[in-house]
Design a protein around this motif. Structure first.
Motif, short mmCIF file in Angstrom:
data_model
loop_
_atom_site.label_atom_id
_atom_site.label_comp_id
_atom_site.label_asym_id
_atom_site.label_seq_id
_atom_site.Cartn_x
_atom_site.Cartn_y
_atom_site.Cartn_z
N MET A 35 36.81 31.42 -35.95
CA MET A 35 35.97 32.45 -35.32
C MET A 35 35.29 31.90 -34.07
SD MET A 35 36.56 35.23 -36.79
CE MET A 35 35.37 36.18 -35.87
N VAL A 36 34.88 30.65 -34.11
CA VAL A 36 34.29 30.02 -32.92
C VAL A 36 35.35 29.91 -31.83
CG1 VAL A 36 33.20 27.93 -31.99
CG2 VAL A 36 32.58 28.75 -34.28
N LEU A 37 36.56 29.52 -32.20
CA LEU A 37 37.65 29.42 -31.23
C LEU A 37 37.93 30.77 -30.58
CD1 LEU A 37 39.86 27.72 -29.89
CD2 LEU A 37 41.33 28.26 -31.84
N ILE A 38 37.94 31.83 -31.35
CA ILE A 38 38.14 33.18 -30.80
C ILE A 38 37.02 33.52 -29.82
CG2 ILE A 38 38.13 35.65 -31.40
CD1 ILE A 38 39.62 34.76 -34.02
N ALA A 39 35.78 33.21 -30.21
CA ALA A 39 34.64 33.49 -29.32
C ALA A 39 34.75 32.69 -28.03
CB ALA A 39 33.33 33.18 -30.04
N GLN A 40 35.19 31.43 -28.13
CA GLN A 40 35.38 30.61 -26.92
C GLN A 40 36.43 31.23 -26.01
OE1 GLN A 40 36.26 26.96 -29.04
NE2 GLN A 40 34.19 26.15 -28.69
N ASN A 100 37.95 24.46 -28.62
CA ASN A 100 38.15 23.48 -29.68
C ASN A 100 37.61 23.94 -31.04
OD1 ASN A 100 35.40 23.29 -29.32
ND2 ASN A 100 35.44 21.22 -28.47
N GLY A 101 37.05 25.14 -31.10
CA GLY A 101 36.54 25.65 -32.37
C GLY A 101 35.21 25.07 -32.80
N ASN A 102 34.54 24.35 -31.90
CA ASN A 102 33.24 23.76 -32.20
C ASN A 102 32.15 24.42 -31.37
OD1 ASN A 102 34.28 21.77 -34.00
ND2 ASN A 102 34.97 20.60 -32.24
N HIS A 157 25.04 27.16 -33.14
CA HIS A 157 25.25 25.73 -32.93
C HIS A 157 25.61 25.05 -34.24
CE1 HIS A 157 24.08 21.51 -32.10
NE2 HIS A 157 24.62 21.80 -30.92
N GLY A 158 26.68 24.26 -34.21
CA GLY A 158 27.12 23.54 -35.39
C GLY A 158 28.24 24.23 -36.16
N CYS A 159 28.44 25.53 -35.91
CA CYS A 159 29.55 26.23 -36.58
C CYS A 159 30.88 25.71 -36.06
CB CYS A 159 29.48 27.74 -36.31
SG CYS A 159 28.14 28.58 -37.18
N GLU A 160 31.87 25.77 -36.91
CA GLU A 160 33.21 25.34 -36.53
C GLU A 160 34.23 26.30 -37.12
OE1 GLU A 160 33.70 21.46 -38.19
OE2 GLU A 160 32.52 20.49 -36.63
N GLY A 161 35.40 26.37 -36.49
CA GLY A 161 36.47 27.13 -37.08
C GLY A 161 37.09 28.16 -36.16
#
Length: 83
Positions: A20-25, A38-40, A14-18
């Protein structure tokens, strides 16, 4: 993933952005989750990760994407592609 890659894996929480988050989403959405890409790493993503972890015992259920959870997500994608 090799042991070295697992040790180098940057946990996502929670709170990470970028990117890698977009790839995980994108990965989670490919197996049926409906996250905003959205990378959030927001509250809805925490819930989606927890749901995935609950469904994929024996993962630790904490809403954090650690190397074990990422490997399980990748495996779930591979299994779905085989169907």
């Amino acid at each position: 993933m090799s042991k070295t890659n697992e040790l180098d894996f940057q946990e996502l929480s929670h709170g990470c952005e970028g990117s890698m988050v977009l790839i995980a989403q994108k990965m989670l959405n490919s197996i049926g989750y409906k996250l905003k890409e959205n990378g959030n790493f927001d509250e809805s993503m925490v819930h989606a990760v927890r749901d995935f972890q609950i469904e994929n015992s024996p993962l630790v259920v904490n809403g954090i994407i650690c190397s074990e959870t990422m490997i399980a997500i990748d495996s779930a994608i591979a299994i779905q592609k085989e169907r």
